[in-house]
Design a protein around this motif. Structure first.
Motif, short mmCIF file in Angstrom:
data_model
loop_
_atom_site.label_atom_id
_atom_site.label_comp_id
_atom_site.label_asym_id
_atom_site.label_seq_id
_atom_site.Cartn_x
_atom_site.Cartn_y
_atom_site.Cartn_z
N UNK A 125 62.66 27.83 8.72
CA UNK A 125 63.21 26.85 9.38
C UNK A 125 62.63 27.40 11.01
N UNK A 126 62.48 28.40 11.08
CA UNK A 126 61.80 29.06 12.37
C UNK A 126 60.50 28.38 12.61
N UNK A 127 59.79 28.72 11.52
CA UNK A 127 58.18 28.20 11.52
C UNK A 127 58.21 26.77 11.54
N UNK A 128 59.14 26.04 11.02
CA UNK A 128 59.10 24.56 10.98
C UNK A 128 59.42 24.03 12.41
N UNK A 129 60.33 24.92 13.05
CA UNK A 129 60.50 24.42 14.43
C UNK A 129 59.36 24.67 15.31
N UNK A 130 58.57 25.77 15.14
CA UNK A 130 57.60 26.09 15.95
C UNK A 130 56.17 24.98 15.76
N UNK A 131 56.24 24.63 14.26
CA UNK A 131 55.43 23.77 14.08
C UNK A 131 55.39 22.22 14.79
N UNK A 132 56.83 21.80 14.71
CA UNK A 132 57.18 20.70 15.37
C UNK A 132 57.09 20.74 16.93
N UNK A 133 57.25 21.89 17.50
CA UNK A 133 57.00 22.07 18.83
C UNK A 133 55.53 21.94 19.29
N UNK A 134 54.59 22.55 18.36
CA UNK A 134 53.26 22.15 18.81
C UNK A 134 53.03 21.00 18.68
N UNK A 135 53.70 20.13 17.67
CA UNK A 135 53.27 18.65 17.52
C UNK A 135 53.82 18.08 18.85
N UNK A 136 54.81 18.38 19.43
CA UNK A 136 55.26 17.80 20.53
C UNK A 136 54.24 17.98 21.50
N UNK A 137 53.74 19.12 21.90
CA UNK A 137 52.48 19.17 22.52
C UNK A 137 51.37 18.02 22.23
N UNK A 138 51.07 18.17 21.25
CA UNK A 138 49.90 17.20 20.78
C UNK A 138 50.26 15.81 20.92
N UNK A 139 51.57 15.32 20.92
CA UNK A 139 52.15 13.91 21.11
C UNK A 139 51.97 13.78 22.61
N UNK A 140 52.44 14.78 23.36
CA UNK A 140 52.17 14.59 25.01
C UNK A 140 50.70 14.24 25.30
N UNK A 141 49.96 15.02 24.81
CA UNK A 141 48.45 14.85 24.93
C UNK A 141 47.87 13.51 24.78
N UNK A 142 48.20 13.00 23.25
CA UNK A 142 47.87 11.76 22.79
C UNK A 142 48.16 10.88 23.64
N UNK A 143 49.59 10.93 23.81
CA UNK A 143 50.29 9.75 24.79
C UNK A 143 49.66 9.62 26.08
N UNK A 144 49.08 10.76 26.61
CA UNK A 144 48.70 10.57 27.86
C UNK A 144 47.37 10.09 27.84
N UNK A 145 46.45 10.42 26.76
CA UNK A 145 45.15 10.12 26.72
C UNK A 145 45.09 8.44 26.55
N UNK A 146 46.15 7.82 25.66
CA UNK A 146 46.35 6.53 25.54
C UNK A 146 46.70 5.94 26.94
N UNK A 147 47.51 6.23 27.58
CA UNK A 147 47.91 5.95 29.05
C UNK A 147 46.51 5.73 29.63
N UNK A 148 45.76 7.04 29.83
CA UNK A 148 44.62 6.81 30.71
C UNK A 148 43.80 5.74 29.94
N UNK A 149 43.65 5.58 28.74
CA UNK A 149 42.75 4.60 28.15
C UNK A 149 43.02 3.14 28.57
N UNK A 150 44.50 2.92 28.29
CA UNK A 150 45.06 1.61 28.78
C UNK A 150 44.67 1.21 30.38
N UNK A 151 44.98 2.30 31.15
CA UNK A 151 44.85 2.12 32.50
C UNK A 151 43.58 1.66 32.86
N UNK A 152 42.41 2.36 32.38
CA UNK A 152 41.30 2.12 32.69
C UNK A 152 40.66 0.93 32.02
#
Lengths: 291, 321
Positions: free
Chosen positions: B1-28
């Motif tokens: 369970x601990x490893x699962x949570x860490x993996x999901x938290x890393x995913x959260x970071x990736x989601x933030x990066x992707x979402x901001x990237x998309x925001x940048x793309x749409x914005x420009x």
């Protein structure tokens, strides 16, 4: 047949039928009344620019620009019906396919699909709707090389894009527990392939879930379009939309009640009818639902 | 369970990066033209535009700007951590206003959620247990009405009745709890109700449907056959399985609502995140847009993770590798 005995569902079907006729007959209503959907009638606004209420010629009154509310409601039915049905169809098709694959196959494919769904759900929905609508809707050429035109198509694409993950997640969740059930094991033991198990064994068990969800999605998407139009992001002003009409009413709703009331009632009844229809279909199709 | 949570938290970071990237793309990608033009005044000279570009950081290439945005988000900027920069429009730091706006939106969501859970779950459970009764029909009819009614229309109608006609409520806008608790409550009660009625209706339908599905399962029949009391069957088996999907639903809804209360905020003139986002996006205010986007993306991912963990705890059939 059970569906026929469901009075509410039958009544909804009749209402939706009438609505479809209204949508088709919109130009006819405009011709008979002599009021075009975008025609301005000076004598329907007073000296302060406030619209006048219902009378013999304008049954539902006029809006702030002096346009016939009834005629615009008839045209607005077209937008709501088209968006509701088409956007839902696209979203369900994508959502069921991806959810089935994700839940059944698991592993890397599941992670990929589930995370894509999560990312889409993480997007601030309206921000991206604003972004895409502004990017594609502000020029006549549209975007992506002219394949996406501003207006109705754009609204449908945006709505479908943001509603498939809900379907995919629900379907995946259901498949997760279904694939452990005995009948899947049994089917596999007699040599059925993955595709057969997915589409012949698991999918039929999901039909009620999918129909219930799609039935929630059609009215939801009609509402989504209304929300977008309410915020001024839907179809252009020259295309009458119920959400837009209510938005126009929000500044003067205390003096011009008809502007808020009539489009709102049509929107409410339409969404209600699709919800009732969905419930009726569920009761009729789900073998577990006895009444 | 601990490893699962860490993996999901890393995913959260990736989601933030992707979402901001998309925001940048749409914005420009937005063909509205050069954002700097908007903020350079009515008749800009080329020198002025260049100056504005430099002050907003728009003179650099788009990938460079994106890199800088991520770097400041992690390491902070002159306004502290996390570095969110200053608004193009107001030239003020984004962070203090973000905190202030978030309070309004969170107040709206939490008050609404408490109300809709308190209404939706009991109504769903009782309707399922008394299936087909008059009570069941009335509750489900009412639920259907609120599922179908557009939020902005209900909002305007309720304002028309309780504000304009009856004069019971003081109108729209937000008053902070600290300045006047009474006014805070009287300004929030309609937005809470309007938001909650829709979700209460959805939850009541979902809970009722789940409960009815569970009631026909084999293990409920087994439980009954081995002589468990009806009370125990309802509380221990039916309720648990019937309510589990609500938790997933609640987590998804809470996360999405952080950026999704925009219609309610517009109708009731609440200066929350949604309102800010709408104005910022329409005015090419990139730092504000990005700040809200990051917050919403984090909220959605975290709530989704919480949902999955609770789901695994409550439903023993689900296990994570």
């Amino acid at each position: 047949m059970r569906f026929r005995r469901d009075r509410w569902a039958m009544a909804s079907l009749v209402f939706i039928g009438l609505l479809v006729i209204l949508a088709f007959a919109a130009p006819l209503i405009a011709t008979i009344s002599g009021h075009g959907p975008n025609e301005l009638f000076r004598d329907m606004t007073d000296d302060f620019g406030l619209p006048k209420g219902p009378n013999g010629s304008f049954w539902f009154g006029a809006d702030g620009s002096g346009r016939d509310v009834l005629v615009r409601i008839a045209y607005g039915a077209r937008v709501s019906l088209i968006v509701g049905v088409v956007a839902t169809g696209v979203a369900v098709l994508i959502g069921v396919t991806l959810g089935l694959i994700a839940g059944y196959r698991g592993g890397v494919i599941d992670t990929l699909i589930s995370r894509t769904a999560d990312i889409v759900l993480s997007l601030p929905l309206l921000l991206f709707a604003i972004g895409i609508v502004t990017a594609c809707g502000s020029s006549r050429e549209g975007c992506f090389g002219g394949t996406v035109q501003p207006g109705l198509t754009l609204v449908i694409i945006v709505i479908a894009l943001f509603s498939w993950p809900y379907v995919a997640k629900i379907v995946r969740g259901a498949v997760l527990s279904l694939r452990e059930r005995e009948f899947v094991e049994a089917s596999r033991s007699v040599g059925a392939g993955d595709l057969t198990i997915m589409f012949r064994e698991i999918l039929p068990n999901l039909v009620s879930v999918i129909i219930v969800y799609a039935s929630l999605l059609v009215p939801q998407n009609i509402l989504f379009e209304a929300y977008l139009s309410f915020l001024g992001l839907g179809v252009p002003d020259s295309t009458p939309s119920w959400g837009r009409m209510i938005s126009d009413a929000s500044d003067i709703f205390d003096v011009a009640w008809w502007l808020m009331l009539f489009p709102g009632i049509f929107l409410l009844l339409t969404v209600l009818a699709f919800n009732l229809l969905g419930d009726g279909l569920r009761d009729a199709l789900d073998p577990k639902a006895d009444r | 369970m601990g490893r699962y949570i860490i993996r999901r938290l890393l995913w959260t970071v990736l989601v933030v990066v992707l979402v901001t990237l998309l925001t940048f793309v749409i914005f420009f990608v937005m063909p509205k033209g050069d954002p700097a033009l908007r903020f350079a005044g009515k008749s800009p000279t080329p020198e002025l535009i260049q100056e504005v570009k430099e002050s907003l950081g728009l003179d650099k290439s788009v990938p460079e700007q994106y890199g800088l945005f991520l770097e400041r988000l992690v390491t902070g900027d002159e306004y502290g951590w996390p570095g969110l920069g200053k608004s193009f429009q107001t030239k003020q730091a984004v962070k203090p206003e973000l905190v202030q706006r978030a309070q309004v939106t969170i107040t709206l969501i939490i008050g609404g959620a408490l109300l809709w859970l308190a209404i939706g779950i009991p109504v769903g459970v009782i309707s399922a247990l008394r299936r087909g009764s008059a009570l069941d029909r009335i509750s489900m009819g009412t639920a259907l009405f609120f599922v179908s009614a557009p939020v902005f229309w209900l909002g305007l109608l309720s304002l028309y009745v309780f504000w304009k006609k009856l004069g019971w409520l003081p109108g729209t806008g937000y008053v902070s709890f600290g300045s006047d608790p009474g006014a805070w409550f009287s300004h929030m009660i309609l937005p809470w109700m309007v938001l909650a009625l829709l979700f209460a209706a959805i939850y009541a339908r979902v809970v009722r449907g789940n409960m009815i599905d569970v009631m026909t399962e084999d293990y409920i029949r087994t439980a009954r056959a081995k002589g468990l009391s009806e009370r125990r069957i309802v509380l221990k088996h039916e309720l648990r399985t019937g309510i589990t999907p609500v938790i997933t639903l609640l987590a998804i809804d809470l996360g999405v609502l952080v950026g999704g209360t925009i219609v309610t905020e517009t109708v009731f003139n609440l200066q929350g995140l949604g309102n800010w986002l709408l104005v910022a996006a329409q005015n090419n205010d990139l730092p504000v847009t990005l700040a809200v986007t990051v917050l919403v993306a984090i909220a959605v991912s975290l709530f989704s993770l919480i949902a999955d963990i609770l789901y695994a705890i409550l439903d023993p059939r689900v296990r994570y590798q």
